[in-house]
Scaffold this motif. Structure first.
Motif, PDB file in Angstrom:
ATOM      1  N   LEU A  16       0.864  -1.024   0.096  1.00  0.00           N
ATOM      2  CA  LEU A  16       0.015  -0.016   0.044  1.00  0.00           C
ATOM      3  C   LEU A  16       0.939   1.297   0.165  1.00  0.00           C
ATOM      4  N   ASP A  17       2.023   1.338   0.661  1.00  0.00           N
ATOM      5  CA  ASP A  17       2.866   2.456   0.746  1.00  0.00           C
ATOM      6  C   ASP A  17       3.389   2.811  -0.727  1.00  0.00           C
ATOM      7  N   ARG A  18       3.739   1.832  -1.359  1.00  0.00           N
ATOM      8  CA  ARG A  18       4.472   2.002  -2.609  1.00  0.00           C
ATOM      9  C   ARG A  18       3.133   2.242  -3.686  1.00  0.00           C
ATOM     10  N   GLY A  19       1.975   1.788  -3.428  1.00  0.00           N
ATOM     11  CA  GLY A  19       0.885   2.316  -4.061  1.00  0.00           C
ATOM     12  C   GLY A  19       0.523   3.761  -4.213  1.00  0.00           C
ATOM     13  N   ARG A  20       0.509   3.905  -2.637  1.00  0.00           N
ATOM     14  CA  ARG A  20       0.128   5.433  -2.541  1.00  0.00           C
ATOM     15  C   ARG A  20       1.254   6.464  -3.092  1.00  0.00           C
ATOM     16  N   ALA A  21       2.312   6.075  -3.130  1.00  0.00           N
ATOM     17  CA  ALA A  21       3.379   6.691  -3.672  1.00  0.00           C
ATOM     18  C   ALA A  21       3.334   6.925  -5.191  1.00  0.00           C
ATOM     19  N   ALA A  22       2.783   5.785  -5.725  1.00  0.00           N
ATOM     20  CA  ALA A  22       2.574   5.754  -7.217  1.00  0.00           C
ATOM     21  C   ALA A  22       1.431   6.722  -7.735  1.00  0.00           C
ATOM     22  N   ALA A  23       0.493   6.572  -6.611  1.00  0.00           N
ATOM     23  CA  ALA A  23      -0.970   7.485  -7.060  1.00  0.00           C
ATOM     24  C   ALA A  23      -0.594   8.839  -6.789  1.00  0.00           C
ATOM     25  N   SER A  24       0.355   9.146  -5.897  1.00  0.00           N
ATOM     26  CA  SER A  24       0.606  10.689  -5.657  1.00  0.00           C
ATOM     27  C   SER A  24       1.269  11.592  -6.974  1.00  0.00           C
ATOM     28  N   SER A  25       1.923  10.604  -7.953  1.00  0.00           N
ATOM     29  CA  SER A  25       2.557  11.137  -9.027  1.00  0.00           C
ATOM     30  C   SER A  25       1.450  11.176 -10.036  1.00  0.00           C
ATOM     31  N   MET A  26       0.169  10.726  -9.984  1.00  0.00           N
ATOM     32  CA  MET A  26      -0.522  10.839 -10.893  1.00  0.00           C
ATOM     33  C   MET A  26      -1.596  12.080 -10.925  1.00  0.00           C
ATOM     34  N   ASN A  27      -2.110  12.660 -12.298  1.00  0.00           N
ATOM     35  CA  ASN A  27      -3.067  13.550 -12.198  1.00  0.00           C
ATOM     36  C   ASN A  27      -4.366  12.801 -12.548  1.00  0.00           C
ATOM     37  N   GLY A  28      -5.375  13.182 -11.573  1.00  0.00           N
ATOM     38  CA  GLY A  28      -6.567  12.576 -11.876  1.00  0.00           C
ATOM     39  C   GLY A  28      -7.174  11.914 -10.630  1.00  0.00           C
ATOM     40  N   ARG A  29      -8.147  11.017 -10.888  1.00  0.00           N
ATOM     41  CA  ARG A  29      -8.856  10.395  -9.628  1.00  0.00           C
ATOM     42  C   ARG A  29      -8.138   8.983  -9.474  1.00  0.00           C
ATOM     43  N   THR A  30      -7.526   8.769  -8.336  1.00  0.00           N
ATOM     44  CA  THR A  30      -6.998   7.516  -8.061  1.00  0.00           C
ATOM     45  C   THR A  30      -7.507   6.980  -6.710  1.00  0.00           C
ATOM     46  N   GLU A  31      -7.276   5.736  -6.586  1.00  0.00           N
ATOM     47  CA  GLU A  31      -7.311   5.168  -5.152  1.00  0.00           C
ATOM     48  C   GLU A  31      -6.623   3.711  -5.148  1.00  0.00           C
ATOM     49  N   VAL A  32      -5.942   3.594  -3.930  1.00  0.00           N
ATOM     50  CA  VAL A  32      -5.060   2.541  -3.635  1.00  0.00           C
ATOM     51  C   VAL A  32      -5.950   1.145  -2.716  1.00  0.00           C
ATOM     52  N   ARG A  33      -5.778   0.059  -3.346  1.00  0.00           N
ATOM     53  CA  ARG A  33      -6.427  -0.948  -2.581  1.00  0.00           C
ATOM     54  C   ARG A  33      -5.376  -2.333  -2.626  1.00  0.00           C
ATOM     55  N   ARG A  34      -5.417  -2.847  -1.630  1.00  0.00           N
ATOM     56  CA  ARG A  34      -4.622  -3.858  -1.380  1.00  0.00           C
ATOM     57  C   ARG A  34      -4.915  -5.086  -1.915  1.00  0.00           C
ATOM     58  N   LEU A  35      -4.214  -5.743  -2.940  1.00  0.00           N
ATOM     59  CA  LEU A  35      -4.477  -7.087  -3.510  1.00  0.00           C
ATOM     60  C   LEU A  35      -2.779  -7.848  -3.707  1.00  0.00           C
ATOM     61  N   ASP A  36      -3.017  -8.755  -3.038  1.00  0.00           N
ATOM     62  CA  ASP A  36      -2.077  -9.868  -3.265  1.00  0.00           C
ATOM     63  C   ASP A  36      -2.176 -11.058  -4.106  1.00  0.00           C
ATOM     64  N   LEU A  37      -1.907 -11.156  -5.309  1.00  0.00           N
ATOM     65  CA  LEU A  37      -2.257 -12.280  -6.145  1.00  0.00           C
ATOM     66  C   LEU A  37      -1.629 -13.369  -5.761  1.00  0.00           C
ATOM     67  N   ALA A  38      -0.766 -13.321  -4.951  1.00  0.00           N
ATOM     68  CA  ALA A  38      -0.031 -14.613  -4.534  1.00  0.00           C
ATOM     69  C   ALA A  38      -0.788 -15.387  -3.261  1.00  0.00           C
ATOM     70  N   ASP A  39      -2.011 -14.924  -2.937  1.00  0.00           N
ATOM     71  CA  ASP A  39      -2.605 -15.083  -1.882  1.00  0.00           C
ATOM     72  C   ASP A  39      -4.117 -15.227  -2.289  1.00  0.00           C
ATOM     73  N   LEU A  40      -4.905 -16.155  -2.615  1.00  0.00           N
ATOM     74  CA  LEU A  40      -6.276 -16.277  -2.981  1.00  0.00           C
ATOM     75  C   LEU A  40      -7.254 -15.550  -2.018  1.00  0.00           C
ATOM     76  N   ALA A  41      -6.590 -15.595  -0.538  1.00  0.00           N
ATOM     77  CA  ALA A  41      -7.684 -15.096   0.395  1.00  0.00           C
ATOM     78  C   ALA A  41      -7.713 -13.608   0.219  1.00  0.00           C
ATOM     79  N   SER A  42      -6.525 -12.879  -0.098  1.00  0.00           N
ATOM     80  CA  SER A  42      -6.430 -11.494  -0.531  1.00  0.00           C
ATOM     81  C   SER A  42      -7.330 -11.213  -1.686  1.00  0.00           C
ATOM     82  N   VAL A  43      -7.250 -12.105  -2.815  1.00  0.00           N
ATOM     83  CA  VAL A  43      -8.115 -11.665  -4.064  1.00  0.00           C
ATOM     84  C   VAL A  43      -9.476 -11.707  -3.540  1.00  0.00           C
ATOM     85  N   ARG A  44      -9.920 -12.631  -2.777  1.00  0.00           N
ATOM     86  CA  ARG A  44     -11.367 -12.704  -2.442  1.00  0.00           C
ATOM     87  C   ARG A  44     -11.854 -11.527  -1.522  1.00  0.00           C
ATOM     88  N   ASP A  45     -10.851 -11.043  -0.498  1.00  0.00           N
ATOM     89  CA  ASP A  45     -11.041  -9.741   0.263  1.00  0.00           C
ATOM     90  C   ASP A  45     -11.154  -8.719  -0.756  1.00  0.00           C
TER      91      ASP A  45
END
Length: 284
Positions: free
Chosen positions: A41-70
């Motif tokens: 999430l920290d790296r995601g927020r840093a990336a989003a801060s460099s973008m113009n427009g409407r962004t939001e950051v959500r956690r997704l770990d594709l190496a964990d199916l429980a995270s995908v479902r969450d």
């Protein structure tokens, strides 16, 4: 998708760096609401801060199916674009939280589950980022997770990219049969100088990366095919690659694929196996 992009919603996996970040930045700049689906999430927020427009950051770990479902349970908005971008390239042998080989688990199975779980809310397009390396891919449905065979990083990577191609073909077949207007396309970014080129830790991989870097392009260049596959007026199961030398860079172009990637029976068998491994199914 010929209508204006402004006001639409896109989910981009692995968008905190590399091609995914460049893709997300471009879409946000065109007025798309971009959801950066990222493991960190920290790296995601840093990336989003460099973008113009409407962004939001959500956690997704594709190496964990429980995270995908969450992720799919917590994000319930309609999705116009799902861009399955995240991936790993030629790491040492590793396992996901569910015991899958990392490349097959993240590059294919994680996105397979994500797509099926989001599909009831997708109303536009699914773009999956594959690679020219799929041409060398051989899919071992009896041992996709390298539990019986000696693991080799590049064959593992090529297998996962072939799986991306077959997934898109079978997804589009099912969408068409269901009468859905959702379109599935697949993109080869060519060679981009992202952190993927530095992921492999063994000597052969480092040598190959050093040889490939002179042919590579910027993150923005690598994102061109993804953006074309996401926004151009294309039929389902179109494969977009750079049109230049060795498909390393160049203008996005409709290209052919390997014989294995054109095998509908193999695509169906992979789909059945993927349903069994992930506990998800085509919902339409």
């Amino acid at each position: 998708m010929t209508e204006p992009l402004a006001g639409r919603t896109a989910v981009v996996t692995g968008s905190n760096s590399g091609i995914g970040r460049a893709t997300a930045r471009s879409l946000a700049g065109q007025g798309v609401r971009v959801v950066l689906a990222v493991r960190d999430l920290d790296r995601g927020r840093a990336a989003a801060s460099s973008m113009n427009g409407r962004t939001e950051v959500r956690r997704l770990d594709l190496a964990d199916l429980a995270s995908v479902r969450d992720f799919t349970e917590s994000f319930t908005d309609p999705v116009d674009l799902l861009i399955n971008n995240a991936g790993v390239m030629m790491p040492p042998l590793g396992r996901t939280a569910d015991g899958f080989e990392l490349q097959f688990g993240i590059n294919h199975l994680g996105h397979f589950a994500l797509t099926n779980l989001l599909l009831p809310r997708i109303r536009g397009r699914v773009v999956t980022v594959a690679a020219g390396g799929h041409q060398a891919g051989k899919l071992d449905l009896d041992d996709p997770n390298w539990e019986r065979r000696p693991y080799r990083p590049f064959p593992g990577y090529a297998q996962s990219k072939l799986a991306n191609m077959l997934f898109t073909a079978e997804l589009q077949r099912r969408l068409t049969a269901a009468g859905s207007g959702v379109v599935a396309t697949v993109a080869n970014p060519g060679l981009a100088a992202t952190n993927l080129l530095g992921h492999g830790g063994n000597l052969p991989t480092r040598i190959m990366n050093a040889l490939l870097r002179p042919l590579s392009q910027s993150d923005e260049g690598g994102a061109r095919t993804t953006l074309h596959a996401a926004t151009a007026d294309l039929p389902g199961d179109t494969y977009i690659s750079p049109g230049g030398f060795l498909q390393a860079r160049g203008v996005p172009t409709i290209t052919g694929r390997s014989r294995a990637a054109r095998d509908p029976g193999l695509a169906r068998r992979l789909w059945t196996l993927s349903e069994e491994l992930t506990g998800t199914a085509f919902p339409l």
